[in-house]
Design a protein around this motif. Structure first.
Motif, PDB file in Angstrom:
ATOM      1  N   ILE A 127      18.434   0.438   8.339  1.00  0.00           N
ATOM      2  CA  ILE A 127      17.779   0.141   8.079  1.00  0.00           C
ATOM      3  C   ILE A 127      17.569  -1.489   7.024  1.00  0.00           C
ATOM      4  O   ILE A 127      18.398  -1.605   6.537  1.00  0.00           O
ATOM      5  CB  ILE A 127      17.096   0.903   6.644  1.00  0.00           C
ATOM      6  CG1 ILE A 127      18.350   1.284   5.646  1.00  0.00           C
ATOM      7  CG2 ILE A 127      17.111   2.603   7.502  1.00  0.00           C
ATOM      8  CD1 ILE A 127      17.783   2.322   4.238  1.00  0.00           C
ATOM      9  N   ASN A 128      16.344  -1.732   6.572  1.00  0.00           N
ATOM     10  CA  ASN A 128      15.559  -3.109   6.134  1.00  0.00           C
ATOM     11  C   ASN A 128      15.146  -2.753   5.001  1.00  0.00           C
ATOM     12  O   ASN A 128      13.930  -2.902   4.912  1.00  0.00           O
ATOM     13  CB  ASN A 128      15.614  -3.711   7.476  1.00  0.00           C
ATOM     14  CG  ASN A 128      15.708  -5.003   7.089  1.00  0.00           C
ATOM     15  OD1 ASN A 128      16.406  -5.757   5.049  1.00  0.00           O
ATOM     16  ND2 ASN A 128      14.572  -6.067   7.781  1.00  0.00           N
ATOM     17  N   LEU A 129      15.640  -2.030   4.104  1.00  0.00           N
ATOM     18  CA  LEU A 129      14.660  -2.370   2.710  1.00  0.00           C
ATOM     19  C   LEU A 129      15.003  -3.289   1.771  1.00  0.00           C
ATOM     20  O   LEU A 129      15.941  -3.380   1.769  1.00  0.00           O
ATOM     21  CB  LEU A 129      14.647  -0.798   2.364  1.00  0.00           C
ATOM     22  CG  LEU A 129      14.903  -0.763   0.833  1.00  0.00           C
ATOM     23  CD1 LEU A 129      12.907   0.015   1.081  1.00  0.00           C
ATOM     24  CD2 LEU A 129      14.963   1.029   0.928  1.00  0.00           C
ATOM     25  N   ARG A 130      13.334  -4.114   1.222  1.00  0.00           N
ATOM     26  CA  ARG A 130      13.972  -4.501   0.074  1.00  0.00           C
ATOM     27  C   ARG A 130      13.232  -3.593  -1.350  1.00  0.00           C
ATOM     28  O   ARG A 130      11.689  -3.367  -1.289  1.00  0.00           O
ATOM     29  CB  ARG A 130      12.895  -5.784   0.234  1.00  0.00           C
ATOM     30  CG  ARG A 130      13.566  -6.865   1.116  1.00  0.00           C
ATOM     31  CD  ARG A 130      15.247  -7.030   1.193  1.00  0.00           C
ATOM     32  NE  ARG A 130      15.464  -8.221   0.074  1.00  0.00           N
ATOM     33  CZ  ARG A 130      15.271  -9.204   0.503  1.00  0.00           C
ATOM     34  NH1 ARG A 130      15.685  -9.366   2.987  1.00  0.00           N
ATOM     35  NH2 ARG A 130      15.613 -10.051   0.388  1.00  0.00           N
ATOM     36  N   ILE A 131      13.741  -3.380  -2.179  1.00  0.00           N
ATOM     37  CA  ILE A 131      13.655  -3.020  -3.277  1.00  0.00           C
ATOM     38  C   ILE A 131      13.285  -3.981  -4.552  1.00  0.00           C
ATOM     39  O   ILE A 131      13.840  -4.491  -4.691  1.00  0.00           O
ATOM     40  CB  ILE A 131      14.054  -2.086  -4.326  1.00  0.00           C
ATOM     41  CG1 ILE A 131      14.880  -1.047  -3.257  1.00  0.00           C
ATOM     42  CG2 ILE A 131      14.040  -1.859  -5.374  1.00  0.00           C
ATOM     43  CD1 ILE A 131      15.769   0.148  -3.529  1.00  0.00           C
ATOM     44  N   LEU A 132      12.356  -4.448  -4.638  1.00  0.00           N
ATOM     45  CA  LEU A 132      11.809  -5.808  -5.599  1.00  0.00           C
ATOM     46  C   LEU A 132      11.149  -5.134  -6.847  1.00  0.00           C
ATOM     47  O   LEU A 132      10.779  -4.656  -6.976  1.00  0.00           O
ATOM     48  CB  LEU A 132      10.533  -6.083  -4.945  1.00  0.00           C
ATOM     49  CG  LEU A 132      10.643  -7.065  -3.418  1.00  0.00           C
ATOM     50  CD1 LEU A 132       8.899  -7.879  -3.192  1.00  0.00           C
ATOM     51  CD2 LEU A 132      11.862  -7.021  -3.726  1.00  0.00           C
ATOM     52  N   GLN A 133      11.200  -5.502  -7.992  1.00  0.00           N
ATOM     53  CA  GLN A 133      10.686  -5.475  -9.658  1.00  0.00           C
ATOM     54  C   GLN A 133       9.832  -6.190 -10.135  1.00  0.00           C
ATOM     55  O   GLN A 133      10.548  -8.058  -9.642  1.00  0.00           O
ATOM     56  CB  GLN A 133      11.846  -5.294 -10.386  1.00  0.00           C
ATOM     57  CG  GLN A 133      12.991  -3.861 -10.172  1.00  0.00           C
ATOM     58  CD  GLN A 133      13.369  -3.773 -11.685  1.00  0.00           C
ATOM     59  OE1 GLN A 133      13.262  -3.065 -12.600  1.00  0.00           O
ATOM     60  NE2 GLN A 133      14.559  -3.354 -10.803  1.00  0.00           N
ATOM     61  N   CYS A 134       8.730  -6.098 -10.042  1.00  0.00           N
ATOM     62  CA  CYS A 134       8.563  -7.669 -10.866  1.00  0.00           C
ATOM     63  C   CYS A 134       6.953  -7.103 -12.319  1.00  0.00           C
ATOM     64  O   CYS A 134       6.697  -5.999 -11.940  1.00  0.00           O
ATOM     65  CB  CYS A 134       6.742  -7.598  -9.982  1.00  0.00           C
ATOM     66  SG  CYS A 134       5.659  -9.678 -10.034  1.00  0.00           S
ATOM     67  N   ASP A 135       6.984  -7.869 -12.994  1.00  0.00           N
ATOM     68  CA  ASP A 135       5.880  -7.587 -13.542  1.00  0.00           C
ATOM     69  C   ASP A 135       4.927  -8.990 -13.562  1.00  0.00           C
ATOM     70  O   ASP A 135       4.393  -8.968 -12.647  1.00  0.00           O
ATOM     71  CB  ASP A 135       6.381  -7.180 -15.866  1.00  0.00           C
ATOM     72  CG  ASP A 135       7.642  -8.917 -16.168  1.00  0.00           C
ATOM     73  OD1 ASP A 135       7.770  -9.496 -15.215  1.00  0.00           O
ATOM     74  OD2 ASP A 135       8.334  -8.036 -16.755  1.00  0.00           O
ATOM     75  N   ASP A 136       5.174  -9.562 -14.409  1.00  0.00           N
ATOM     76  CA  ASP A 136       4.111 -11.465 -13.814  1.00  0.00           C
ATOM     77  C   ASP A 136       4.528 -12.087 -13.600  1.00  0.00           C
ATOM     78  O   ASP A 136       4.103 -13.324 -13.314  1.00  0.00           O
ATOM     79  CB  ASP A 136       3.555 -11.707 -15.287  1.00  0.00           C
ATOM     80  CG  ASP A 136       4.406 -11.745 -16.167  1.00  0.00           C
ATOM     81  OD1 ASP A 136       5.681 -11.750 -16.392  1.00  0.00           O
ATOM     82  OD2 ASP A 136       4.435 -12.790 -17.496  1.00  0.00           O
ATOM     83  N   GLN A 137       5.989 -12.148 -12.562  1.00  0.00           N
ATOM     84  CA  GLN A 137       6.999 -12.704 -12.676  1.00  0.00           C
ATOM     85  C   GLN A 137       7.800 -11.820 -11.809  1.00  0.00           C
ATOM     86  O   GLN A 137       8.227 -10.526 -11.992  1.00  0.00           O
ATOM     87  CB  GLN A 137       7.578 -14.179 -12.416  1.00  0.00           C
ATOM     88  CG  GLN A 137       8.675 -13.162 -13.848  1.00  0.00           C
ATOM     89  CD  GLN A 137       8.914 -14.533 -14.969  1.00  0.00           C
ATOM     90  OE1 GLN A 137       9.830 -15.599 -14.595  1.00  0.00           O
ATOM     91  NE2 GLN A 137       8.459 -15.046 -16.232  1.00  0.00           N
ATOM     92  N   LEU A 138       8.149 -11.831 -10.522  1.00  0.00           N
ATOM     93  CA  LEU A 138       9.657 -10.976  -9.880  1.00  0.00           C
ATOM     94  C   LEU A 138      10.737 -11.738 -10.683  1.00  0.00           C
ATOM     95  O   LEU A 138      11.290 -12.648 -10.475  1.00  0.00           O
ATOM     96  CB  LEU A 138       9.393 -12.155  -8.303  1.00  0.00           C
ATOM     97  CG  LEU A 138      10.501 -11.015  -7.624  1.00  0.00           C
ATOM     98  CD1 LEU A 138       9.708 -10.400  -7.074  1.00  0.00           C
ATOM     99  CD2 LEU A 138      11.037 -12.293  -5.479  1.00  0.00           C
ATOM    100  N   ARG A 139      11.095 -10.062 -10.506  1.00  0.00           N
ATOM    101  CA  ARG A 139      12.621 -10.162 -11.700  1.00  0.00           C
ATOM    102  C   ARG A 139      13.458  -9.513 -10.673  1.00  0.00           C
ATOM    103  O   ARG A 139      14.797 -10.479 -11.292  1.00  0.00           O
ATOM    104  CB  ARG A 139      11.891  -8.942 -12.862  1.00  0.00           C
ATOM    105  CG  ARG A 139      10.879  -9.397 -14.097  1.00  0.00           C
ATOM    106  CD  ARG A 139      11.222 -10.617 -14.652  1.00  0.00           C
ATOM    107  NE  ARG A 139       9.965 -10.677 -15.856  1.00  0.00           N
ATOM    108  CZ  ARG A 139       9.725 -11.375 -16.160  1.00  0.00           C
ATOM    109  NH1 ARG A 139      11.305 -12.643 -16.450  1.00  0.00           N
ATOM    110  NH2 ARG A 139       9.274 -11.909 -17.639  1.00  0.00           N
ATOM    111  N   SER A 140      13.645  -8.813 -10.009  1.00  0.00           N
ATOM    112  CA  SER A 140      14.707  -8.630  -9.169  1.00  0.00           C
ATOM    113  C   SER A 140      14.828  -8.484  -7.695  1.00  0.00           C
ATOM    114  O   SER A 140      13.050  -7.521  -6.877  1.00  0.00           O
ATOM    115  CB  SER A 140      15.195  -7.303  -9.573  1.00  0.00           C
ATOM    116  OG  SER A 140      16.306  -6.793  -8.500  1.00  0.00           O
TER     117      SER A 140
END
Length: 430
Positions: A317-330
């Motif tokens: 698989i090719n899954l991306r998990i992103l974390q963001c509030d007012d900017q990309l964190r992870s």
């Protein structure tokens, strides 16, 4: 006339008078006020009680309330009606009962305290009430029962504090809620809530008229929920997989060849089959102050469980998990079930600032341009719906997933897909 019968008659007259006054002053609530059948038979209560079909009462208690003020009776009546209008009884299943009862009472009383109508205007809310409202509004824009309940669970409110607050907001008896019908009757209250919301929007338009809290709660609470399992399927891609396709194989001809020619089948089974699976995918997490680590972890675990159990993953698989509030964190790349399990085991929420959705879309667009995905079907963004959105539609589907009671899908742009989930779906029962 026996004393009990006398109290019943008095109670009925008091409630009929209260309903008439509320009808005259709050015409937008006509459908809701007429939806509960007033009765004193079938359940003994010391105050008021409802099962979302009937309103049971204590005549002696109502007389005592009336002796205090007519407003006290009107507020008590409307308190029970609001519980049903917001479908609190049917939503009580699989929740911590004392905590849910408290959250519902706070939500309803905050509405009543905000109504600028003489028939329900009481004395100025106590300092204790005002402090509770003020503290909760720092964490949520609208004091819905679901949002208050989740906040108290995050704070791990103990039984003593819960009981203390309950005395400040308690009005009616919730004992019958567990018997509330979650079928036809619940659908009826859904329709009544929609009708009430429409009536308020038509009557008040953009003018402030003291009903803003009611409109806000109805707007947040009335959104239909989504079957998340079925919802995920729309992001699956049609691909060929090495396997026997039993549906395309004719056993009749196969058996005929074996019977007449020994070990020579006439038709070999197909070695591939078409299946729908998720290959390229993005899950974005809103890590603003409106979310919590426990809530996000539950959502990710639930999504992971559905994908795993439904065989939605390709082997790679090719899954991306992103974390963001007012900017990309992870940004974490997941290529296997083992990667995903490791991410879940060591998950940490990063952020807790304001919400801006644009950095995530800009980052994903950059990944697409760089060839990080073969064929990106879409992205799921877990949020409450409040934030700054991109002005243009992305080249992939973008779905905004929210929890009931904290959902603001009306803010989502026309190109966004909306999904509202029940809390009981993703958060384990206490």
């Amino acid at each position: 006339m026996p004393q009990s019968e006398r109290w019943r008659k008095i109670g009925r007259e008091i409630l009929f008078s209260a309903r008439t006054e509320l009808y005259m002053s709050l015409p937008f609530l006509d459908a809701a006020l007429g939806a509960l059948a007033v009765t004193e038979e079938g359940y003994d209560t010391d105050t008021l009680a409802t099962d979302a079909r009937h309103l049971y009462f204590s005549g002696a208690w109502l007389a005592m309330q009336l002796e205090h003020t007519r407003t006290a009776v009107n507020r008590s009546y409307l308190h029970s009606v609001f519980h049903c209008l917001l479908r609190h009884p049917v939503k009580s299943k699989n929740r911590d009962t004392p905590l849910w009862d408290l959250a519902c009472d706070i939500a309803v009383e905050s509405m009543l305290d905000s109504l600028d109508y003489r028939c329900v205007q009481a004395d100025k809310p106590s300092v204790r009430r005002q402090n509770v409202y003020r503290r909760l509004r720092k964490s949520m824009p609208v004091l819905t029962a679901e949002a208050v309940y989740r906040q108290f669970r995050r704070e791990r409110l103990n039984s003593y504090d819960c009981a203390t607050l309950a005395r400040v907001f308690h009005v009616d008896d919730h004992s019958l809620w567990e018997t509330a019908d979650d079928g036809q009757q619940d659908k009826q209250w859904e329709r009544t809530a929609a009708r009430t919301q429409t009536a308020m929007e038509t009557m008040f338009s953009d003018q402030a008229a003291g009903g803003e809290a009611v409109r806000e709660q109805l707007a947040v609470s009335a959104h239909p929920t989504t079957d998340y399992r079925a919802f995920l399927r729309r992001f699956a891609a049609l691909r060929e997989e090495v396997a026997i396709d039993a549906d395309s194989f004719d056993y009749g001809y196969y058996a005929y060849g074996l019977r007449h020619y020994g070990n020579m089948p006439l038709i070999e089974p197909l070695e591939t089959r078409e299946v729908r699976k998720i290959e390229d995918f993005v899950i974005a997490i809103d890590t603003s102050m409106s979310t919590s680590g426990e809530l996000v972890r539950s959502f990710l675990f639930y999504t992971y469980s559905l994908l795993k159990d439904s065989e939605s993953f390709f082997r790679h698989i090719n899954l991306r998990i992103l974390q963001c509030d007012d900017q990309l964190r992870s940004d974490r790349r997941i290529t296997s079930e083992r990667d995903l399990r490791d991410y879940m085991d060591h998950f940490e929420l990063i952020g807790q600032s304001a919400t801006d959705f644009r950095p995530v879309f800009e980052h994903v667009d950059k990944l697409v341009a760089e060839g990080a995905f073969h064929h990106l079907r879409g992205m799921i963004y877990f949020t409450d719906g409040l934030g700054i959105y991109p002005k243009k539609r992305p080249k992939y589907d973008a779905a905004f997933v929210m929890l009931e009671g904290e959902a603001h899908p009306e803010n989502i742009p026309p190109w966004g897909i909306r999904a509202v989930l029940r809390e009981a779906e993703i958060i384990p029962s206490p």
